[in-house]
Design a protein around this motif. Structure first.
Motif, PDB file in Angstrom:
ATOM      1  N   ALA A  59     -26.141 -15.740  18.221  1.00  0.00           N
ATOM      2  CA  ALA A  59     -25.901 -15.494  19.526  1.00  0.00           C
ATOM      3  C   ALA A  59     -26.382 -16.363  20.583  1.00  0.00           C
ATOM      4  CB  ALA A  59     -26.167 -14.050  19.760  1.00  0.00           C
ATOM      5  N   THR A  60     -25.856 -16.567  21.445  1.00  0.00           N
ATOM      6  CA  THR A  60     -26.515 -17.708  22.547  1.00  0.00           C
ATOM      7  C   THR A  60     -26.253 -17.240  23.895  1.00  0.00           C
ATOM      8  OG1 THR A  60     -24.392 -18.810  22.883  1.00  0.00           O
ATOM      9  CG2 THR A  60     -25.844 -19.830  21.076  1.00  0.00           C
ATOM     10  N   ASN A  61     -27.058 -17.826  24.889  1.00  0.00           N
ATOM     11  CA  ASN A  61     -26.879 -17.395  26.294  1.00  0.00           C
ATOM     12  C   ASN A  61     -25.810 -18.299  26.941  1.00  0.00           C
ATOM     13  OD1 ASN A  61     -28.096 -19.731  26.225  1.00  0.00           O
ATOM     14  ND2 ASN A  61     -29.394 -19.130  27.872  1.00  0.00           N
ATOM     15  N   ARG A  62     -25.318 -18.963  26.284  1.00  0.00           N
ATOM     16  CA  ARG A  62     -24.257 -19.937  26.715  1.00  0.00           C
ATOM     17  C   ARG A  62     -23.483 -20.685  25.932  1.00  0.00           C
ATOM     18  NH1 ARG A  62     -28.416 -23.974  30.280  1.00  0.00           N
ATOM     19  NH2 ARG A  62     -26.352 -24.015  31.300  1.00  0.00           N
ATOM     20  N   ALA A  63     -22.527 -21.059  26.080  1.00  0.00           N
ATOM     21  CA  ALA A  63     -21.527 -21.927  25.018  1.00  0.00           C
ATOM     22  C   ALA A  63     -22.197 -23.152  24.562  1.00  0.00           C
ATOM     23  CB  ALA A  63     -20.012 -22.054  25.563  1.00  0.00           C
ATOM     24  N   ILE A  64     -22.314 -23.436  23.376  1.00  0.00           N
ATOM     25  CA  ILE A  64     -22.975 -24.682  22.817  1.00  0.00           C
ATOM     26  C   ILE A  64     -21.869 -25.649  22.803  1.00  0.00           C
ATOM     27  CG2 ILE A  64     -24.211 -25.824  20.968  1.00  0.00           C
ATOM     28  CD1 ILE A  64     -25.159 -22.982  20.024  1.00  0.00           C
ATOM     29  N   PRO A  65     -22.238 -26.821  23.492  1.00  0.00           N
ATOM     30  CA  PRO A  65     -21.420 -28.045  23.385  1.00  0.00           C
ATOM     31  C   PRO A  65     -20.951 -28.232  22.061  1.00  0.00           C
ATOM     32  CG  PRO A  65     -23.008 -28.489  25.017  1.00  0.00           C
ATOM     33  CD  PRO A  65     -23.410 -27.214  24.165  1.00  0.00           C
ATOM     34  N   GLN A  66     -19.331 -28.659  21.695  1.00  0.00           N
ATOM     35  CA  GLN A  66     -19.063 -28.802  20.535  1.00  0.00           C
ATOM     36  C   GLN A  66     -18.786 -30.391  20.295  1.00  0.00           C
ATOM     37  OE1 GLN A  66     -15.914 -26.091  19.002  1.00  0.00           O
ATOM     38  NE2 GLN A  66     -17.138 -24.228  19.760  1.00  0.00           N
ATOM     39  N   ARG A  67     -19.530 -31.284  20.981  1.00  0.00           N
ATOM     40  CA  ARG A  67     -19.064 -32.716  20.837  1.00  0.00           C
ATOM     41  C   ARG A  67     -19.423 -32.801  19.221  1.00  0.00           C
ATOM     42  NH1 ARG A  67     -22.889 -37.251  23.655  1.00  0.00           N
ATOM     43  NH2 ARG A  67     -21.809 -39.097  22.249  1.00  0.00           N
ATOM     44  N   TYR A  68     -20.424 -32.421  18.732  1.00  0.00           N
ATOM     45  CA  TYR A  68     -20.693 -32.310  17.285  1.00  0.00           C
ATOM     46  C   TYR A  68     -20.634 -30.981  16.547  1.00  0.00           C
ATOM     47  CZ  TYR A  68     -22.735 -36.810  18.755  1.00  0.00           C
ATOM     48  OH  TYR A  68     -23.091 -38.080  19.272  1.00  0.00           O
ATOM     49  N   ARG A  69     -20.143 -31.098  15.424  1.00  0.00           N
ATOM     50  CA  ARG A  69     -19.901 -29.781  14.643  1.00  0.00           C
ATOM     51  C   ARG A  69     -21.192 -29.197  14.202  1.00  0.00           C
ATOM     52  NH1 ARG A  69     -15.136 -27.722  10.546  1.00  0.00           N
ATOM     53  NH2 ARG A  69     -16.222 -25.794  10.075  1.00  0.00           N
ATOM     54  N   TYR A  70     -21.950 -30.014  13.561  1.00  0.00           N
ATOM     55  CA  TYR A  70     -23.264 -29.448  13.015  1.00  0.00           C
ATOM     56  C   TYR A  70     -24.603 -30.055  13.880  1.00  0.00           C
ATOM     57  CZ  TYR A  70     -19.794 -29.230   9.281  1.00  0.00           C
ATOM     58  OH  TYR A  70     -18.823 -28.664   8.567  1.00  0.00           O
ATOM     59  N   HIS A  71     -25.234 -28.981  13.747  1.00  0.00           N
ATOM     60  CA  HIS A  71     -26.525 -29.176  14.740  1.00  0.00           C
ATOM     61  C   HIS A  71     -28.047 -28.695  13.809  1.00  0.00           C
ATOM     62  CE1 HIS A  71     -28.930 -27.974  18.563  1.00  0.00           C
ATOM     63  NE2 HIS A  71     -29.435 -28.889  17.957  1.00  0.00           N
ATOM     64  N   LEU A  72     -28.618 -29.684  13.574  1.00  0.00           N
ATOM     65  CA  LEU A  72     -30.172 -29.318  12.814  1.00  0.00           C
ATOM     66  C   LEU A  72     -31.052 -28.821  13.602  1.00  0.00           C
ATOM     67  CD1 LEU A  72     -31.471 -29.472  10.272  1.00  0.00           C
ATOM     68  CD2 LEU A  72     -31.744 -31.966  10.606  1.00  0.00           C
ATOM     69  N   ILE A  73     -31.536 -27.958  13.687  1.00  0.00           N
ATOM     70  CA  ILE A  73     -32.677 -27.495  14.651  1.00  0.00           C
ATOM     71  C   ILE A  73     -34.047 -27.448  14.054  1.00  0.00           C
ATOM     72  CG2 ILE A  73     -33.431 -25.774  16.197  1.00  0.00           C
ATOM     73  CD1 ILE A  73     -30.561 -24.818  16.397  1.00  0.00           C
ATOM     74  N   GLU A  74     -34.986 -28.132  14.609  1.00  0.00           N
ATOM     75  CA  GLU A  74     -36.386 -27.963  13.987  1.00  0.00           C
ATOM     76  C   GLU A  74     -37.192 -27.539  15.318  1.00  0.00           C
ATOM     77  OE1 GLU A  74     -37.424 -31.651  11.945  1.00  0.00           O
ATOM     78  OE2 GLU A  74     -35.725 -32.341  12.145  1.00  0.00           O
ATOM     79  N   SER A  75     -38.091 -26.663  14.923  1.00  0.00           N
ATOM     80  CA  SER A  75     -38.860 -26.007  16.209  1.00  0.00           C
ATOM     81  C   SER A  75     -40.239 -25.760  15.613  1.00  0.00           C
ATOM     82  CB  SER A  75     -38.355 -24.690  16.607  1.00  0.00           C
ATOM     83  OG  SER A  75     -37.039 -25.091  17.113  1.00  0.00           O
ATOM     84  N   CYS A  76     -41.194 -25.561  16.435  1.00  0.00           N
ATOM     85  CA  CYS A  76     -42.512 -25.200  16.000  1.00  0.00           C
ATOM     86  C   CYS A  76     -42.359 -23.703  16.731  1.00  0.00           C
ATOM     87  CB  CYS A  76     -43.643 -25.929  16.522  1.00  0.00           C
ATOM     88  SG  CYS A  76     -44.036 -27.260  15.569  1.00  0.00           S
TER      89      CYS A  76
END
Length: 202
Positions: free
Chosen positions: A118-135
């Protein structure tokens, strides 16, 4: 704040210590003092159980409900600052999406039990896959390519994550997201000395 005091107090009253992640690995909170310092019992192979002290921000709950805050720094599309936070329930995680946020901030909530996003806003779909790295304990600047057009490219990007054996003093959270389908493809959590979890669902 990574761990709420009421979570700790309720757990200690129920004689069920709160399971948490720390830079030294997974453990259980055994006490919290007035200065906000936690004593966490961590069990390590060959060393047995040991108690370490951590300040808030170095400790996060060990759960399946994670919120990632992504801030676009404005210089380049790929120049992103991220931070992750775990919650004890999906409902509590979703409540954060309703909080005020700035125009350059995207919140993504992950439920790894039911593989929901779930998100607070639509995620741009310029790219289909998103690799997220966070601390979990500090903001993390993304420096390498994290957007992919094909699943094959995304899998190659994830292979770099799979080679990690730990981090440098922080708790690192990684996930691969299919933006078009709002589908979670993988998850990994590392601490300084050990791999907490690695899972893939493609």
């Amino acid at each position: 704040m990574s761990v709420k005091e009421e979570w700790v107090k309720e757990g200690l009253e129920d004689e069920e210590e709160l399971s948490v992640l720390t830079p030294r690995g997974k453990g259980k909170i055994v006490s919290l003092n007035s200065a906000g310092v936690f004593r966490v019992e961590i069990e390590k192979p060959k060393l047995g159980k040991r108690v370490y002290r951590f300040e808030n921000g170095e400790v996060t709950p060990h759960t399946d409900f994670t919120l990632v805050r992504i801030v676009n720094l404005g210089f380049l599309r790929e120049k992103l600052l991220t931070v992750a936070q775990n919650y004890l329930s999906w409902e509590e995680c979703l409540e954060e999406l309703d909080q005020p946020y700035s125009q350059d901030t995207t919140l993504i909530a992950f439920d790894f039990q039911d593989k929901e996003v779930a998100t607070n806003r639509a995620i741009p779909q310029r790219y289909r896959y998103h690799l997220i790295e966070s601390c979990f304990d500090r903001h993390y600047l993304i420096k390498e390519n994290i957007f992919f057009d094909s699943l094959q490219e995304a899998k190659k990007g994830w292979k770099k994550i799979e080679k990690l054996a730990g981090t440098t003093g922080h708790i690192l959270f990684c996930t691969l997201l299919d933006v078009r389908e709002s589908k979670i493809l993988s998850r990994a959590v590392f601490t300084t000395l050990q791999v907490i979890t690695k899972e893939t669902w493609w």
